[in-house]
Design a protein around this motif. Structure first.
Motif, PDB file in Angstrom:
ATOM      1  N   THR A  76       3.713  28.716  40.423  1.00 52.77           N
ATOM      2  CA  THR A  76       3.598  29.864  41.332  1.00 52.77           C
ATOM      3  C   THR A  76       3.172  29.375  42.711  1.00 52.77           C
ATOM      4  N   PRO A  77       4.009  28.543  43.359  1.00 50.25           N
ATOM      5  CA  PRO A  77       3.641  28.001  44.669  1.00 50.25           C
ATOM      6  C   PRO A  77       3.603  29.109  45.718  1.00 50.25           C
ATOM      7  N   ARG A  78       2.757  28.928  46.695  1.00 46.69           N
ATOM      8  CA  ARG A  78       2.715  29.915  47.774  1.00 46.69           C
ATOM      9  C   ARG A  78       3.988  29.858  48.608  1.00 46.69           C
ATOM     10  N   LYS A 131      35.195  20.803  53.682  1.00 44.16           N
ATOM     11  CA  LYS A 131      33.938  21.533  53.756  1.00 44.16           C
ATOM     12  C   LYS A 131      32.806  20.617  53.308  1.00 44.16           C
ATOM     13  N   ILE A 132      31.795  20.475  54.164  1.00 44.74           N
ATOM     14  CA  ILE A 132      30.645  19.620  53.880  1.00 44.74           C
ATOM     15  C   ILE A 132      29.414  20.507  53.763  1.00 44.74           C
ATOM     16  N   SER A 133      28.675  20.365  52.669  1.00 41.67           N
ATOM     17  CA  SER A 133      27.477  21.177  52.446  1.00 41.67           C
ATOM     18  C   SER A 133      26.281  20.261  52.222  1.00 41.67           C
ATOM     19  N   TRP A 134      25.176  20.629  52.839  1.00 37.20           N
ATOM     20  CA  TRP A 134      23.907  19.916  52.625  1.00 37.20           C
ATOM     21  C   TRP A 134      22.821  20.959  52.381  1.00 37.20           C
ATOM     22  N   SER A 135      22.123  20.819  51.268  1.00 44.74           N
ATOM     23  CA  SER A 135      21.095  21.783  50.911  1.00 44.74           C
ATOM     24  C   SER A 135      19.768  21.063  50.730  1.00 44.74           C
ATOM     25  N   THR A 136      18.713  21.666  51.255  1.00 40.78           N
ATOM     26  CA  THR A 136      17.354  21.151  51.076  1.00 40.78           C
ATOM     27  C   THR A 136      16.520  22.220  50.386  1.00 40.78           C
ATOM     28  N   ARG A 137      15.920  21.838  49.270  1.00 44.52           N
ATOM     29  CA  ARG A 137      15.041  22.750  48.538  1.00 44.52           C
ATOM     30  C   ARG A 137      13.599  22.284  48.707  1.00 44.52           C
ATOM     31  N   TYR A 138      12.729  23.222  48.980  1.00 42.85           N
ATOM     32  CA  TYR A 138      11.327  22.916  49.260  1.00 42.85           C
ATOM     33  C   TYR A 138      10.431  23.618  48.258  1.00 42.85           C
ATOM     34  N   TRP A 139       9.559  22.839  47.613  1.00 39.68           N
ATOM     35  CA  TRP A 139       8.540  23.372  46.706  1.00 39.68           C
ATOM     36  C   TRP A 139       7.201  22.986  47.313  1.00 39.68           C
ATOM     37  N   GLY A 140       6.436  23.979  47.737  1.00 37.97           N
ATOM     38  CA  GLY A 140       5.247  23.734  48.530  1.00 37.97           C
ATOM     39  C   GLY A 140       4.139  22.994  47.796  1.00 37.97           C
ATOM     40  N   LYS A 141       3.142  22.576  48.565  1.00 40.11           N
ATOM     41  CA  LYS A 141       1.968  21.912  48.017  1.00 40.11           C
ATOM     42  C   LYS A 141       1.234  22.869  47.088  1.00 40.11           C
ATOM     43  N   VAL A 142       0.809  22.357  45.937  1.00 38.77           N
ATOM     44  CA  VAL A 142       0.193  23.207  44.905  1.00 38.77           C
ATOM     45  C   VAL A 142      -0.995  22.486  44.283  1.00 38.77           C
ATOM     46  N   VAL A 143      -1.701  23.232  43.443  1.00 36.00           N
ATOM     47  CA  VAL A 143      -2.746  22.645  42.603  1.00 36.00           C
ATOM     48  C   VAL A 143      -2.383  22.912  41.147  1.00 36.00           C
ATOM     49  N   ASP A 144      -2.877  22.047  40.279  1.00 34.89           N
ATOM     50  CA  ASP A 144      -2.604  22.253  38.862  1.00 34.89           C
ATOM     51  C   ASP A 144      -3.347  23.467  38.337  1.00 34.89           C
ATOM     52  N   SER A 145      -4.564  23.684  38.822  1.00 37.41           N
ATOM     53  CA  SER A 145      -5.347  24.837  38.385  1.00 37.41           C
ATOM     54  C   SER A 145      -6.289  25.270  39.497  1.00 37.41           C
TER      55      SER A 145
END
Length: 938
Positions: free
Chosen positions: A820-822, A837-851
């Motif tokens: 449940t990243p912010r 056709k050229i496609s470039w995708s960037t996926r970002y998963w933010g900084k998180v804590v384990d608990s």
């Protein structure tokens, strides 16, 4: 009025696609221009056809071009890249389960797969989960090659679609009106040289003056990955502490070794040490192999000028073969003598099976029978515990569309679907036979089983004292491969009328939809005879069978209150066969003060009625840790306990006697860890209810730039969960002593010295959930050089994700944790030059804590993680090239995880999944992955 914004937005929709992740539907409005008739369209989230593609509730659209650009052969991989979705089950986090192996499901807002309603062409799809384990559509059953687009409704919509649409709706629209023939072939390979995939699909169709038909056949194969094929998962790991109290990641092998462990000795009598332990990861699966075969057929036919018939047929079979985990960890005193002999059996120290050195050492330690000490072994000779499961799904949807007159239309349909699962489990042990095979004597110079009847049935002595000491005959005698079956069936019958009332408001007539719907669900699971009787080394499990139905009536209206201002209202009454009647509602408001801006707001009251698993799930054995509220009680420490707890504990004769004899109710390690019991469904479960609302706007800033912003708020009451067994005890013992029952209404058992032997639990309405956040989506395009560039940003910010216990009001905050990243975002760039056709995708998963709360489950003596609690943000980059060589031949090449990003280490002691040392819902476990394919049209 809005012709200009419509033209701009449609152009953006055409050039802004082909993203490798979620594609947000751009701002698209339409209105009747004077003298021009604009065709009404059907939009997810409403049963009323309208001229406006936007609704008060935000919708994200994944086009066919977007799907193709991912190179994914499974629709779950496409959906779970979207910032609003996350995997429920996938081929990694389900690898250690049994009935769930190989499932691919999705969860909107991470609120659970059971709170995400999956539709196909606006109609429900049958569950693919074994009925004893839950309820969700297995996306394996919906081949990617069949999909035209996916519409994600990001808000509750029970009034429109019925139960389960709490987090939102995923509506998968399949291809239709296909002309000609088409062949798709694709192959892929990980950069490590493994996880080979291949897919081939053939589709053909024909249209005629008053109808069309098409069919599709396909085959997919994903060979998966073994845990030992990646450095981060090749060893069973945990977070530990060094001598200075510093956290580090180290091996945590099993103390159930292949040579056996008796007391402090190896099976041969030599001293046992950690060097003799067992690496469980050597047998585990990082990505479960998966094979699919599928066929689909669709037909439309005009029966008259006003009546059209449609039919859809889908068949899919998914096989998971060769999914393994480590061989059975055999605890002989518990698994054999306790279960088969009620704790009275054992192995005398003079048994001829026991090696002399081991016998001498045990006698020196005061052991006269092996039931007095630890006696465990890894049953390698029996083979790995394996799960081969085949799920076959068949679905038929058919109905009629009737144009009653120019203003009114009727749709009447039925759907029927069934998922059958056949599961073969290997590596299990028949414990009754094991008991016979451990009771041996010498006869004519040979060791034989004491029980003569067992000898006639093939009993062979079972030698557990050393590595590779189990003979082939003994292994064959005690091996108990098991079969389990399951079936989920769904039938839906519905009819609705849509049209306009002859009542004109400020900006047009009132649009209306009214309808009825009947839905029936049936589910059954048979775990197999040995599992049901408790005669195998796996946990005992009862069969599941249940049936429920709901009868619904609903209505929806659109009120055009003023120029650019419309109010949507919907309500549904559902009569559930088990839980009774419930009313749900939706309300939405849209306002366009200027052509370039639309303001929107929505609110809803939704429900999730309990499913077959919640209500009727067969009870299964568990040995999960449970806390005895009487632990530590003595005659003098009443002030340390809740008054009712103290009184109720001392009212139990066995506990009072033990306190009198020893001074306190102090538990041994075996007593503290050996509490069994069962968990299962409960017919007393009530529906979950939810109140949700959203507020946002859509803005066309320039001809080539538009964006949307939406705030959402979801509040769920009476959320269904399995009640923790410690909670069962606490609720019972904190009650008044006048009504106290030491069995807690039959849920609790104790032995003759007061120790817990069993605590039962089940599903109940346990929690409240609150999820709050903001979605932002933008599309931009411009001409660059000889081609056209389009850019897209899809971003989600999670402000709150909390769980509040109904019982005591305790709150757990999850926003900012691993799943449940912010912050989550996708950035998609597409450049088109003629046929390239050229496609470039960037996926970002933010900084998180384990608990956030520090409640990490650890194997060391510290309370919570520090260094290893934090996980840095991760970026994944994907690339795709597509080129049309001719009008009939197209080639594609792509790379996922271009920079070969390794997932963060999340082993035991964290939220990481068993066997993979990371969290596959968040992070890529395959590494760099190449794929190439061709599309040929005939």
């Amino acid at each position: 009025m809005h012709k200009n914004i419509l033209a701009k937005s449609v152009r953006l929709a055409m050039i802004g696609g082909a993203a490798a992740a979620a594609f947000a539907s751009p701002a698209v409005f339409a209105a009747d221009e004077e003298g021009v008739q604009v065709e009404r369209i059907e939009v997810t989230g409403s049963r009323i056809k309208r001229t406006d593609m936007e609704t008060p509730v935000p919708i994200t659209v994944l086009t066919r071009a977007d799907i193709e650009a991912t190179g994914a052969i499974n629709v779950a991989d496409v959906l779970n890249r979207s910032p609003v979705s996350i995997a429920g089950s996938d081929q990694s986090n389900s690898a250690f389960t049994t009935s769930g192996v190989g499932l691919n499901t999705t969860s909107l807002r991470n609120l659970g797969q059971e709170r995400t309603l999956i539709l196909v062409n606006g109609r429900r799809f049958v569950s693919g989960v074994t009925p004893s384990a839950g309820y969700a559509v297995d996306l394996n059953a919906i081949p990617t090659a069949m999909i035209e687009r996916i519409e994600i409704l990001k808000s509750a919509s029970s009034a429109i679609y019925g139960s389960d649409a709490i987090a939102g709706v995923v509506n998968i629209i399949t291809r239709s009106d296909f002309e000609g023939a088409e062949l798709d072939v694709q192959a892929g390979l990980a950069g490590e040289g493994d996880r080979e995939t291949k897919t081939i699909t053939f589709t053909s169709g024909k249209s005629w003056d008053d109808g069309s038909a098409w069919f599709s056949l396909g085959y997919d194969d994903d060979e998966g990955i073994k845990s030992t094929d990646r450095s981060f998962s090749e060893q069973d790991l945990a977070i530990l502490l060094d001598d200075n109290g510093k956290e580090y990641v180290g091996p945590v092998n099993s103390s159930y070794p292949p040579q056996g462990r008796v007391g402090g000795y190896n099976g041969d009598g030599t001293e046992y040490s950690g060097d003799n332990s067992f690496n469980r990861a050597s047998y585990r699966q990082l990505v479960t192999p998966l094979e699919r075969k599928y066929a689909a057929f669709g037909m439309k036919q005009e029966l008259s000028d006003s009546v059209r018939m449609f039919t859809e047929v889908n068949w899919n079979t998914t096989k998971t073969i060769g999914s393994t985990i480590e061989p059975t960890p055999f605890h002989v005193p518990n698994d054999v003598w306790l279960k088969t002999r009620n704790g009275t059996g054992g192995m005398d120290i003079n048994s001829p099976l026991i090696p002399d050195l081991l016998r001498q050492n045990l006698i020196a330690d005061g052991v006269t029978n092996l039931n007095q000490t630890t006696f465990v072994r890894r049953m390698v000779e029996i083979g790995a515990r394996s799960t081969d499961i085949e799920r076959t799904t068949m679905r038929v949807a058919s109905g009629f569309d009737w144009d009653v007159n120019e203003n009114w239309a009727n749709n009447t349909y039925f759907t029927w679907g069934r998922t059958d699962s056949l599961q073969q489990n290997g590596g299990q042990i028949n414990i009754e036979r094991a008991a016979n095979a451990l009771d041996v004597m010498a006869l004519d110079g040979n060791l034989v089983c004491v029980n003569e009847q067992a000898r006639l049935q093939g009993c062979v002595p079972l030698d557990l004292f050393g590595e590779n000491t189990i003979s082939a005959g003994a292994a064959e005698y005690v091996r108990a491969d098991a079969k389990a079956t399951g079936q989920s069936e769904q039938f839906v019958l519905g009819s609705s009328f849509t049209g306009e009332l002859p009542i004109e408001l400020a900006d047009g007539n009132i649009g209306v939809a009214i309808g009825v719907e009947y839905r029936e669900e049936t589910g059954s699971t048979s775990p197999g005879d040995l599992a049901q009787s408790g005669a195998s080394s796996t946990n005992q499990a009862d069969a599941t069978y249940g049936k429920l139905y709901t009868r619904d009536i609903y209505a929806e209206t659109i009120l055009p209150l003023a120029d650019g201002l419309a109010l949507d209202l919907a309500a549904r009454y559902s009569d559930h066969s088990i839980t009774g009647g419930d009313t749900t509602w939706n309300a939405g408001l849209e306002y366009s003060p200027i052509d370039e801006l639309k303001l929107r707001a929505s609110a809803a009251g939704a429900i999730r009625t309990p499913n077959i698993s919640d209500l009727y799930g067969g009870r299964g054995e568990t040995f999960a840790t449970v806390t005895d509220p009487c632990k530590g009680i003595s005659a003098t420490n009443s002030a340390d306990f809740n008054a009712n707890v103290y009184a109720n504990c001392m009212a139990i004769p066995e506990i009072a006697q033990r306190v009198s004899d020893t001074g306190a109710f102090t538990l041994t390690q075996a007593e503290a860890q050996g509490t069994g019991g069962t968990v299962g469904g409960s017919p007393d479960v009530k529906p979950e209810t939810a109140e949700t609302w959203s507020l946002g706007f859509v803005y066309q800033a320039m001809d080539n730039l538009n964006f949307t912003v939406d705030y959402y708020n979801i509040h769920i009451e009476d959320a269904i969960a399995t009640t923790a067994r410690s909670t069962v005890l606490r609720r019972c013992f904190e009650g008044g002593s006048a009504t106290f029952d030491q069995t807690c209404s039959g849920q609790v058992e104790r032995n003759s010295v007061g120790a817990l032997t069993a605590v039962d639990s089940g599903t109940s309405n346990e929690n409240e959930l609150d999820v709050v956040g903001v979605d932002f989506e933008a599309n931009y395009s411009l001409e660059v050089g000889p081609g056209e560039l389009s850019a897209q940003l899809v971003y989600t910010y999670l402000d709150e994700y909390t769980q509040t216990a109904i019982e005591d009001g305790s709150v757990q905050k999850f926003a900012g944790e691993i799943t449940t990243p912010r912050n989550r975002a996708n950035v998609n760039l597409n450049y088109t030059i003629d046929d390239l056709k050229i496609s470039w995708s960037t996926r970002y998963w933010g900084k998180v804590v384990d608990s956030r709360s520090g409640d990490n489950f650890n194997y060391t003596d510290f309370d919570s993680l520090t260094t290893y609690n934090e996980v840095d943000a991760v970026f994944y980059h994907d690339m795709n090239l597509r080129y049309n060589f001719t009008n009939t031949f197209e080639g594609t090449f792509g790379v996922r995880n271009v920079f070969d990003k390794t997932p963060p280490m999340l082993p035991q002691g964290t939220s990481g999944s068993t066997g993979i040392n990371t969290v596959s819902e968040a992070y890529d476990v395959t590494g760099r992955y190449f794929y190439a394919g061709v599309n040929v049209k005939f």
